[in-house]
Structure formats: structure tokens, C-alpha cells
Design an enzyme around this catalytic site. Structure first.
Site, mmCIF file in Angstrom:
data_model
loop_
_atom_site.group_PDB
_atom_site.id
_atom_site.type_symbol
_atom_site.label_atom_id
_atom_site.label_comp_id
_atom_site.label_asym_id
_atom_site.label_seq_id
_atom_site.Cartn_x
_atom_site.Cartn_y
_atom_site.Cartn_z
ATOM 1 N N CYS A 95 -50.705 -50.860 13.541
ATOM 2 C CA CYS A 95 -50.088 -51.313 14.791
ATOM 3 C C CYS A 95 -48.634 -51.717 14.630
ATOM 4 O O CYS A 95 -47.933 -51.887 15.613
ATOM 5 C CB CYS A 95 -50.874 -52.496 15.356
ATOM 6 S SG CYS A 95 -50.843 -53.966 14.291
ATOM 7 N N GLU A 140 -58.131 -49.048 18.094
ATOM 8 C CA GLU A 140 -57.654 -50.383 18.474
ATOM 9 C C GLU A 140 -56.200 -50.491 18.083
ATOM 10 O O GLU A 140 -55.785 -49.984 17.038
ATOM 11 C CB GLU A 140 -58.491 -51.447 17.761
ATOM 12 C CG GLU A 140 -58.072 -52.886 18.037
ATOM 13 C CD GLU A 140 -57.113 -53.457 16.990
ATOM 14 O OE1 GLU A 140 -56.738 -54.639 17.130
ATOM 15 O OE2 GLU A 140 -56.723 -52.722 16.049
ATOM 16 N N ARG A 184 -55.685 -63.572 21.589
ATOM 17 C CA ARG A 184 -55.311 -62.318 20.921
ATOM 18 C C ARG A 184 -55.591 -61.145 21.848
ATOM 19 O O ARG A 184 -56.750 -60.768 22.077
ATOM 20 C CB ARG A 184 -56.097 -62.168 19.620
ATOM 21 C CG ARG A 184 -55.683 -60.994 18.745
ATOM 22 C CD ARG A 184 -56.623 -60.880 17.542
ATOM 23 N NE ARG A 184 -56.117 -59.963 16.536
ATOM 24 C CZ ARG A 184 -55.295 -60.287 15.550
ATOM 25 N NH1 ARG A 184 -54.862 -61.538 15.445
ATOM 26 N NH2 ARG A 184 -54.883 -59.406 14.673
ATOM 27 N N ARG A 186 -55.407 -57.187 22.640
ATOM 28 C CA ARG A 186 -55.309 -55.894 21.981
ATOM 29 C C ARG A 186 -55.781 -54.812 22.947
ATOM 30 O O ARG A 186 -56.582 -55.070 23.851
ATOM 31 C CB ARG A 186 -56.177 -55.851 20.709
ATOM 32 C CG ARG A 186 -55.656 -56.720 19.563
ATOM 33 C CD ARG A 186 -54.347 -56.187 19.029
ATOM 34 N NE ARG A 186 -53.875 -56.911 17.870
ATOM 35 C CZ ARG A 186 -53.065 -57.967 17.914
ATOM 36 N NH1 ARG A 186 -52.682 -58.444 19.094
ATOM 37 N NH2 ARG A 186 -52.648 -58.551 16.807
#
Length: 360
Positions: A95, A140, A184, A186
Site C-alpha cells: 500500500c 486490501e 483504521r 482500508r
């Protein structure tokens, strides 16, 4: 003719064998995505291949998963023919290339000679350069992926999936809604092979009860090595004051035990942005070399086990490496309960398709 009655347990075992989905774990890290799918699918999933570039992550992975195969290394050097047939591809591709906290170079990002931004296409290559294309590709990434390069990066990724015969669904989810006290966000991509794709895929929005930081704290006493020195506390105060004077928001942050943590990250101020005050009894005698003395305000970092709990890893998960490596690994990992909740929805779709196209 003699008739034999087949015991139900035998029939059950045969049926279970027929319903095992085979999965591969690319950019496996420490196995967080795999763990979520294992929890959701139970005995109905088997991981047959894993790839991870980082050797310390491989050590943690090996300590927690008993596999007959060796973990493969650099995905760019893996031929699709080397990978066994599989039904599900798990791919938490790097990421950093798209992160809002990083330089956001996207497809042009380079790290140690590897183009991290293009590793998604290696995932697609391994999935599509084969006779039996998998049923599902699961990815992800950071929530900033859809807006990177004015949306062109994300459009390219979704377009590539569609061009190779997949129907992608995506949604940004927050870990704080899935039973862990961490803010968080995502993005999750679930791409079904077009011949089995549902008209719509409904992502879960929450699971588990809401928790606060105090719910994931380790039992006291906590080692004094996690309590900051008074000298370092003063350094943090000066650092924050400097940035505040410049109009920036950088600096340490002490979290309320009845609140949630900020997103844990692998480097920089990751630990200092999630400090807590722990007044429970602990030693004031340093066990590591520090400047000054242990602070009397009882300010400390969270422990690696507490970071593991922030990501939803069970306490049975083995932490065998140094704290430095563990902080990096959990900061880079995924929130297991979020993965589990999505995987359960994926299983519903696959089970509804019956045996069609399943890898034997």
C-alpha cells in the site's frame, strides 16, 4: 446382494473433502488475510501457496502456520505455472505506493529495485495466465487508493480485473466497527469470476461488540521498557510544540483508555501517536539503556501484543521476533475481524454456486 450402510460420519467426511476451497496467499505478510479467511471458512479452505518478499515477515508467518510448502519470495520472479491451481487469491499488495501518509508515487513507486505500484499486475498475471482461473480475487489496500492520481490508478486496477473476466466490488471499511479499538480505514476489493459473479455483493458494515483501548491492554505489570523516559517525553513535547508553531498537526498523542487508537503504522511516529497512561503498578528501574529516568506520569507505548490485539490477532498468535520487527509487521498487517466478516460473505456466494468450477 449384500447391502452396506455407509455411516453418516463417512458421508460427512466425503462431503467436506469435496467442499474444500484452495487458496493462495500473495504478499502474505504475517498471514492476517489468510487468518481471516481461515476463521470464516473453517475446514472448507486450504492454503496451497504463499509468497512474501520480507524475510522477517516470513519468519513470523512460519512460526504461526504449519505448511508443507516453502514460502516463495519475489512475486515478480514467480511463473504462474509454478503455482498450484486455486479457487481464491488473497492479495494484500503493498500500500505504500498509494498511501496518503507516503509519497504516493503509485505505479511509479520503486523500493529496493521493485516497482511496488505495479505488483497488483503480478497478482493478476498469476491468476489469469492459467487454464483454471480462480473464482475470487481478494485485495486490501489504503483508503486513498481510489483517489490516487485523480482516480486514474483505481480505474486502471478495476478495468484490468474486468478485462480479465472478473466483476469487482469494493468498499472502504473502518476497523473500529469490527470489534477492535482502532480507527483504521482500508479499501477492500472482491472480484468474482464473471461466470459466477452475483448481481451485487453486500459488504458487512460491522461485526462484534465495540471495544476501547482498556479492553485490549495486557495484564500488569508491564515491562518498564515500554514506559518512556522523562528525557524522551521532553523531546516529544518540544517536537510537537515546534510543529504546532508552524501550523502542523504532527506530534505525539496520548489516547484515552476509554477511547480508540489511531491507525497503527509501521514507522515514523506510529508508536508515539498511540501512547497511553497506565497507572498500574510497574517497575521504575530501566531494563534498557535510556537517557534520564522513567517518566513519573506513567506514559507508555502499547506493547506488541496490544498492537496484535488492535489488529484482531488472537493471543495464540506467536510473537517470536524483536519488538522493532513486530511493530513494523502489525502496522503493515490487516485487521483480522474485518477480513473474517468479508470472507464469510464471499463463502456464502461460493457455496451458493455449488461444485461448478471448483478446483479438485
Amino acid at each position: 446382494m449384500i447391502e452396506f450402510e455407509i455411516p453418516l460420519r463417512v458421508l460427512y467426511r466425503c462431503r467436506r473433502k469435496m467442499t474444500v476451497y484452495k487458496a493462495i496467499d500473495l504478499f502474505a505478510g504475517i498471514g492476517g488475510i489468510r487468518m481471516g479467511f481461515d476463521q470464516a471458512f473453517g475446514d472448507d479452505i486450504e492454503t496451497v501457496f504463499a509468497s512474501e518478499f520480507d524475510e522477517p515477515a516470513c519468519k513470523t508467518y512460519r512460526a504461526n502456520f504449519d505448511d508443507a510448502f516453502e514460502i516463495a519470495g519475489d512475486i515478480t520472479k514467480i511463473n504462474a505455472s509454478e503455482v498450484p491451481d486455486f479457487d481464491i487469491c488473497l492479495a494484500g499488495f503493498p500500500c505504500q505506493a498509494f498511501s496518503l501518509a507516503g509519497r504516493r508515487k503509485g505505479f511509479e513507486d520503486d523500493y529496493k529495485g521493485r516497482a511496488r505500484g505495479t505488483l497488483f499486475f503480478d497478482t493478476l498475471r498469476i491468476c489469469t495466465d492459467r487454464l483454471n482461473k480462480p473464482k475470487v480475487i481478494f485485495c486490501e489496500n489504503v483508503k486513498g487508493l481510489p483517489i490516487h492520481d485523480k482516480g486514474r490508478t483505481f480505474k486502471t486496477i478495476l478495468g484490468a480485473l474486468e478485462e480479465d473476466g472478473y466483476v469487482p466490488f469494493c468498499k472502504v471499511l473502518n476497523s473500529k466497527n469490527f470489534g477492535v479499538p482502532q480507527n483504521r480505514e482500508r479499501i477492500y476489493i472482491v472480484a468474482f469470476r464473471e461466470d459466477i459473479a452475483p448481481r451485487d455483493f453486500i459488504f458487512p458494515t460491522h461485526a462484534g461488540r465495540k471495544k476501547a483501548i482498556r479492553d485490549i491492554m495486557e495484564e500488569a505489570p508491564i515491562s518498564p521498557k515500554y514506559y518512556l523516559s522523562d528525557t524522551y517525553m521532553e523531546t516529544l513535547r518540544r517536537h510537537r510544540a515546534h510543529h504546532e508553531a508552524l501550523g502542523h498537526g504532527f506530534g505525539y498523542e496520548i489516547r484515552d483508555l476509554d477511547d480508540i487508537a489511531g491507525a497503527i503504522v509501521c514507522g515514523g511516529m506510529g508508536r508515539e501517536r498511540n501512547l497511553i497512561v497506565d497507572h498500574r503498578e510497574h517497575s521504575m528501574v530501566p531494563v534498557t539503556r535510556i537517557k534520564g529516568h522513567i517518566n513519573t506520569e506513567d506514559v507508555r507505548k502499547m506493547t506488541p501484543r496490544e498492537w496484535a490485539r488492535l489488529q484482531g490477532f488472537p493471543d495464540t498468535y506467536k510473537l517470536t521476533l524483536s519488538d522493532t520487527q513486530l511493530y513494523k509487521q502489525f502496522g503493515n498487517s490487516v485487521t483480522v475481524p474485518v477480513i473474517k466478516a468479508i470472507a464469510a460473505r464471499i463463502k456464502e456466494v461460493l457455496d451458493a454456486q455449488g461444485e461448478q468450477g471448483r478446483v479438485e
